[in-house]
Motif scaffolding. Sequence first.
Motif, PDB file in Angstrom:
ATOM      1  N   ALA A  98      -1.760   7.508  -3.072  1.00 18.62           N
ATOM      2  CA  ALA A  98      -1.066   8.837  -2.443  1.00 18.62           C
ATOM      3  C   ALA A  98      -1.837  10.165  -2.873  1.00 18.62           C
ATOM      4  CB  ALA A  98       0.418   8.902  -3.080  1.00 18.62           C
ATOM      5  N   SER A  99      -3.264  10.020  -3.137  1.00 21.10           N
ATOM      6  CA  SER A  99      -3.937  11.028  -3.495  1.00 21.10           C
ATOM      7  C   SER A  99      -5.639  10.780  -3.141  1.00 21.10           C
ATOM      8  CB  SER A  99      -3.774  11.534  -4.827  1.00 21.10           C
ATOM      9  OG  SER A  99      -4.917  12.363  -5.434  1.00 21.10           O
ATOM     10  N   PHE A 100      -6.190  11.701  -2.404  1.00 22.05           N
ATOM     11  CA  PHE A 100      -7.562  11.553  -2.173  1.00 22.05           C
ATOM     12  C   PHE A 100      -8.368  11.891  -3.620  1.00 22.05           C
ATOM     13  CE2 PHE A 100      -6.495  12.608   2.294  1.00 22.05           C
ATOM     14  CZ  PHE A 100      -7.405  11.818   2.873  1.00 22.05           C
TER      15      PHE A 100
ATOM     16  N   ARG B 127      -1.506  14.708   5.521  1.00 23.37           N
ATOM     17  CA  ARG B 127      -1.910  15.243   4.430  1.00 23.37           C
ATOM     18  C   ARG B 127      -1.119  16.733   4.100  1.00 23.37           C
ATOM     19  NH1 ARG B 127      -5.496  12.977   7.622  1.00 23.37           N
ATOM     20  NH2 ARG B 127      -7.281  11.941   7.014  1.00 23.37           N
ATOM     21  N   SER B 128      -1.057  17.009   3.003  1.00 26.22           N
ATOM     22  CA  SER B 128      -0.451  18.226   2.393  1.00 26.22           C
ATOM     23  C   SER B 128      -1.194  18.453   0.993  1.00 26.22           C
ATOM     24  CB  SER B 128       0.954  17.856   2.093  1.00 26.22           C
ATOM     25  OG  SER B 128       1.285  17.248   0.941  1.00 26.22           O
TER      26      SER B 128
ATOM     27  N   VAL C 286      -0.325  12.829  -0.226  1.00 25.77           N
ATOM     28  CA  VAL C 286      -0.884  12.115   1.012  1.00 25.77           C
ATOM     29  C   VAL C 286       0.150  11.042   1.291  1.00 25.77           C
ATOM     30  CG1 VAL C 286      -2.761  10.932   2.300  1.00 25.77           C
ATOM     31  CG2 VAL C 286      -3.136  12.779   0.366  1.00 25.77           C
ATOM     32  N   ARG C 287       0.681  10.973   2.632  1.00 22.57           N
ATOM     33  CA  ARG C 287       1.676   9.871   2.997  1.00 22.57           C
ATOM     34  C   ARG C 287       1.058   9.261   4.209  1.00 22.57           C
ATOM     35  NH1 ARG C 287       7.576  12.054   3.494  1.00 22.57           N
ATOM     36  NH2 ARG C 287       6.534  13.491   4.889  1.00 22.57           N
ATOM     37  N   LEU C 288       1.637   8.136   4.380  1.00 20.74           N
ATOM     38  CA  LEU C 288       1.131   7.304   5.681  1.00 20.74           C
ATOM     39  C   LEU C 288       1.890   7.640   6.657  1.00 20.74           C
ATOM     40  CD1 LEU C 288       1.044   3.665   3.963  1.00 20.74           C
ATOM     41  CD2 LEU C 288      -0.745   4.670   4.838  1.00 20.74           C
TER      42      LEU C 288
END
Length: 299
Positions: free
Chosen positions: A18-20, A52-53, A57-59
């Motif tokens: 849940a994160s780049f 993306r925020s 990060v969410r699917l």
Amino acid sequence: MVMELRQLRYFVTVAEEASFTRAAAKLHVAQPGISSQIQRLERELGQPLLERSARSVRLTQVGEAVLPHARAALAAEEGARSAVGELTGLLRGRVALGAIPSCAVFDLPGLLAGFHDRHRAVEITLSESRSDVLFAGLRSGELDVAVAAYSGTEPPPGIEARVLADEPLVAAVATTDPLAAFDAVALADLRDRAFITLPPGPGIRSALDEGCAAAGFRPRIAFEASDPAMLAELARRGLGVALLPESAIGERPGELHGLELTRPRLRGCVSLVWRSGGPGGPAARAFLRYAVDTLTPGE
């Protein structure tokens, strides 16, 4: 459409983390490279896979649909490489193992070390969680093998099991509790007592809920903890009645008193579990064979 396994691996890792930033650290790749490859994958598919925020990060809905297929493609690649490794006598691959917290049924570190000594090229990961989470991980393919608990005599649907421990559950109280004068108690006689037990899920908590329902009442849960040692300590302090495996009383002689539960009798089962049909990769199948042979010798 040209879809690279690298892109799928980046996508799966970002989805799981849940994160780049965390995905880049895990893969040892620069974050811009991961972002660029996932954007290429999204352009090829014609749909965004991730929302993306600044914080997370969410699917997307499409991403959720693509994720299991991406995992399957990566597992197929790993299987192909492992199959070649098996033929050349050098087993490679990864094994994702899950376990309930504070699993004292057997020497888990010893099991992992023994397998590692035999197959040093295999990467093994271990994560702890509740049994229901472990079962979901097995069904989704995130986990290959797990050590989990469940009530009753049969594992949940879609799960195969090899029983490691099956023993009675007892009501544990402080030695100063009035119940300590007795050796057994009917579950219905505990309807007005505060219970100390695991959070909701399969295993001990499920056995308690089902047993109380059969006895005609709903248990009053005063304390929940995922560590059986914490349950025992709370009971020792006189804070309620803990539901524990019978063997847990023997680990604290003179500190706890265990009462046999009657009408109904409750049992707890801890098992080695895997999804029906067995794990997909050769390394995971080899680990399962080793675990079964090591933990249940002669069967």
